[in-house]
Design a protein around this motif. Sequence first.
Motif, mmCIF file in Angstrom:
data_model
loop_
_atom_site.group_PDB
_atom_site.id
_atom_site.type_symbol
_atom_site.label_atom_id
_atom_site.label_comp_id
_atom_site.label_asym_id
_atom_site.label_seq_id
_atom_site.Cartn_x
_atom_site.Cartn_y
_atom_site.Cartn_z
ATOM 1 N N ALA A 58 29.684 -0.031 14.798
ATOM 2 C CA ALA A 58 29.288 -0.120 13.387
ATOM 3 C C ALA A 58 30.488 -0.236 12.454
ATOM 4 O O ALA A 58 30.361 -0.718 11.332
ATOM 5 C CB ALA A 58 28.449 1.102 13.003
ATOM 6 N N ASN A 59 31.660 0.209 12.908
ATOM 7 C CA ASN A 59 32.850 0.131 12.065
ATOM 8 C C ASN A 59 33.591 -1.192 12.228
ATOM 9 O O ASN A 59 34.497 -1.491 11.440
ATOM 10 C CB ASN A 59 33.806 1.283 12.384
ATOM 11 C CG ASN A 59 33.255 2.630 11.949
ATOM 12 O OD1 ASN A 59 32.388 2.695 11.085
ATOM 13 N ND2 ASN A 59 33.743 3.702 12.544
ATOM 14 N N ALA A 60 33.219 -1.979 13.222
ATOM 15 C CA ALA A 60 33.883 -3.269 13.459
ATOM 16 C C ALA A 60 33.145 -4.359 12.698
ATOM 17 O O ALA A 60 32.591 -5.293 13.278
ATOM 18 C CB ALA A 60 33.930 -3.575 14.956
ATOM 19 N N CYS A 61 33.144 -4.250 11.383
ATOM 20 C CA CYS A 61 32.374 -5.175 10.551
ATOM 21 C C CYS A 61 32.948 -6.584 10.555
ATOM 22 O O CYS A 61 32.256 -7.534 10.185
ATOM 23 C CB CYS A 61 32.314 -4.662 9.119
ATOM 24 S SG CYS A 61 31.316 -3.166 8.956
ATOM 25 N N ASP A 62 34.209 -6.718 10.939
ATOM 26 C CA ASP A 62 34.836 -8.036 10.934
ATOM 27 C C ASP A 62 34.734 -8.738 12.287
ATOM 28 O O ASP A 62 35.310 -9.805 12.480
ATOM 29 C CB ASP A 62 36.314 -7.923 10.537
ATOM 30 C CG ASP A 62 37.106 -7.033 11.495
ATOM 31 O OD1 ASP A 62 36.472 -6.219 12.213
ATOM 32 O OD2 ASP A 62 38.346 -7.141 11.519
ATOM 33 N N LYS A 63 33.973 -8.163 13.216
ATOM 34 C CA LYS A 63 33.821 -8.762 14.539
ATOM 35 C C LYS A 63 32.341 -9.019 14.830
ATOM 36 O O LYS A 63 31.459 -8.368 14.291
ATOM 37 C CB LYS A 63 34.417 -7.860 15.625
ATOM 38 C CG LYS A 63 35.928 -7.663 15.513
ATOM 39 C CD LYS A 63 36.439 -6.778 16.635
ATOM 40 C CE LYS A 63 37.955 -6.675 16.615
ATOM 41 N NZ LYS A 63 38.464 -6.029 15.414
ATOM 42 N N PHE A 64 32.093 -9.977 15.718
ATOM 43 C CA PHE A 64 30.717 -10.293 16.116
ATOM 44 C C PHE A 64 30.740 -10.963 17.469
ATOM 45 O O PHE A 64 31.806 -11.283 18.021
ATOM 46 C CB PHE A 64 30.050 -11.192 15.072
ATOM 47 C CG PHE A 64 30.738 -12.519 14.855
ATOM 48 C CD1 PHE A 64 30.262 -13.679 15.456
ATOM 49 C CD2 PHE A 64 31.860 -12.629 14.037
ATOM 50 C CE1 PHE A 64 30.882 -14.901 15.259
ATOM 51 C CE2 PHE A 64 32.489 -13.843 13.828
ATOM 52 C CZ PHE A 64 32.001 -14.981 14.438
ATOM 53 N N TYR A 65 29.549 -11.159 18.044
ATOM 54 C CA TYR A 65 29.415 -11.798 19.349
ATOM 55 C C TYR A 65 28.738 -13.159 19.213
ATOM 56 O O TYR A 65 27.755 -13.307 18.486
ATOM 57 C CB TYR A 65 28.581 -10.931 20.296
ATOM 58 C CG TYR A 65 29.319 -9.745 20.884
ATOM 59 C CD1 TYR A 65 30.607 -9.882 21.374
ATOM 60 C CD2 TYR A 65 28.714 -8.495 20.960
ATOM 61 C CE1 TYR A 65 31.282 -8.801 21.912
ATOM 62 C CE2 TYR A 65 29.373 -7.409 21.503
ATOM 63 C CZ TYR A 65 30.667 -7.566 21.978
ATOM 64 O OH TYR A 65 31.324 -6.504 22.522
ATOM 65 N N ASN A 66 29.271 -14.126 19.918
ATOM 66 C CA ASN A 66 28.598 -15.412 20.104
ATOM 67 C C ASN A 66 28.062 -15.412 21.525
ATOM 68 O O ASN A 66 28.842 -15.437 22.486
ATOM 69 C CB ASN A 66 29.578 -16.567 19.888
ATOM 70 C CG ASN A 66 28.944 -17.913 20.192
ATOM 71 O OD1 ASN A 66 27.723 -18.051 20.170
ATOM 72 N ND2 ASN A 66 29.759 -18.908 20.498
ATOM 73 N N CYS A 67 26.751 -15.346 21.664
ATOM 74 C CA CYS A 67 26.131 -15.275 22.985
ATOM 75 C C CYS A 67 25.693 -16.661 23.445
ATOM 76 O O CYS A 67 25.000 -17.373 22.720
ATOM 77 C CB CYS A 67 24.926 -14.335 22.956
ATOM 78 S SG CYS A 67 25.369 -12.599 22.653
ATOM 79 N N VAL A 68 26.114 -17.025 24.642
ATOM 80 C CA VAL A 68 25.755 -18.304 25.235
ATOM 81 C C VAL A 68 25.217 -18.037 26.635
ATOM 82 O O VAL A 68 25.952 -17.548 27.504
ATOM 83 C CB VAL A 68 26.968 -19.260 25.311
ATOM 84 C CG1 VAL A 68 26.550 -20.584 25.935
ATOM 85 C CG2 VAL A 68 27.564 -19.489 23.930
ATOM 86 N N ASP A 69 23.941 -18.306 26.831
ATOM 87 C CA ASP A 69 23.288 -18.054 28.124
ATOM 88 C C ASP A 69 23.504 -16.613 28.595
ATOM 89 O O ASP A 69 23.736 -16.355 29.780
ATOM 90 C CB ASP A 69 23.796 -19.031 29.179
ATOM 91 C CG ASP A 69 23.422 -20.472 28.868
ATOM 92 O OD1 ASP A 69 22.374 -20.682 28.229
ATOM 93 O OD2 ASP A 69 24.181 -21.380 29.243
ATOM 94 N N GLY A 70 23.448 -15.673 27.641
ATOM 95 C CA GLY A 70 23.545 -14.265 28.003
ATOM 96 C C GLY A 70 24.948 -13.725 28.122
ATOM 97 O O GLY A 70 25.132 -12.532 28.371
ATOM 98 N N GLU A 71 25.964 -14.573 27.933
ATOM 99 C CA GLU A 71 27.356 -14.134 28.017
ATOM 100 C C GLU A 71 27.907 -13.909 26.608
ATOM 101 O O GLU A 71 27.967 -14.846 25.812
ATOM 102 C CB GLU A 71 28.203 -15.171 28.752
ATOM 103 C CG GLU A 71 27.884 -15.300 30.236
ATOM 104 C CD GLU A 71 28.248 -14.046 31.017
ATOM 105 O OE1 GLU A 71 29.233 -13.373 30.637
ATOM 106 O OE2 GLU A 71 27.544 -13.736 31.989
#
Length: 230
Positions: free
Chosen positions: A100-113
Motif C-alpha cells: 500500500a505504500n508503494a504508490c509509485d509502482k504497479f504490475y503489468n500482468c501478461v498471461d498471469g505473469e
Amino acid sequence: MLKCVIVFVFVTGISAQFKCPQRTGFFPDPEECDLYYLCSQGEYEEKLCPDGLVFDDKDPNHERCDIPANVDCGDRTVLQEPKPSKGCPRANGYYRHPDANACDKFYNCVDGEPNELACPPGLIYDDIDSTCAWPSDSKRKDCFKSKKDSLDDGFQCPDGDTEGPNGSKLPHPTFAHPDDCQKFYICRNAVMPQKGSCSAGKVYNEETFTCDDPANVPGCEDYYEKKKKN
C-alpha cells in the motif's frame, strides 16, 4: 407382445440466441463485456477476450480486446471468471502494487505473469485510469500520504540513492519531467525538489543526467518542431 414406445424430449434453452446485427463483423455480447461474436454470412461464432481484457466494440470491422480503462462497457457489466495468480487479480492488465505504500509502482500482468513497473518520479499509479498521474490529479485517494517536500505539480524526490552514469552516487540527482522534454527536476541533497529547464535547443537526457541535443534523446527528437506547430 407388449411394445414399449420410447419418447425423446428435446428441451430448448430459454435464453435467446445471439442475432447478428449485420451479416459480417465483430459484435459485443449484450451482457458480458469480454464476450463477443464473429458474424460471417449471418452465422455467428462465440469468442472470448483473454482474462482481464474486454471487447472494444467501437468498430465492427476490427477485432480488438483492450484493458477496461480504455473501453466503455456501458451496460455490459458481466465478466468471465477471473484466473488470478500471485500479483495478478486477473491474467492480463495493469494492477496496483500489493504494498500500500508503494504508490509509485504497479504490475503489468501478461498471461498471469506479473511484471513490476515504476512510475516516473513524483507520479503515482492510478488504477482507475490504469496510468501514472500526479497525486493531485489522481482519482486514487487511498494512497500513502508522504510528508516529504513536494512541488506544486506533485513531484517529490524519490527515496534512496541515485547512481550516475559511472555508478557513483549523485549528491544532487536530476530527473526527467514526464510531459516536457526540455524540463527536469533537481533534488538538492537528494531530498529538496526544485524545477529545472534546459536552454533553448536542448532537451533533458535521463541517461546522462544532462541537457543534450534532441537527436540523442529517444522520444524527444522532434520536440522543438512540434513546439513550433503548437
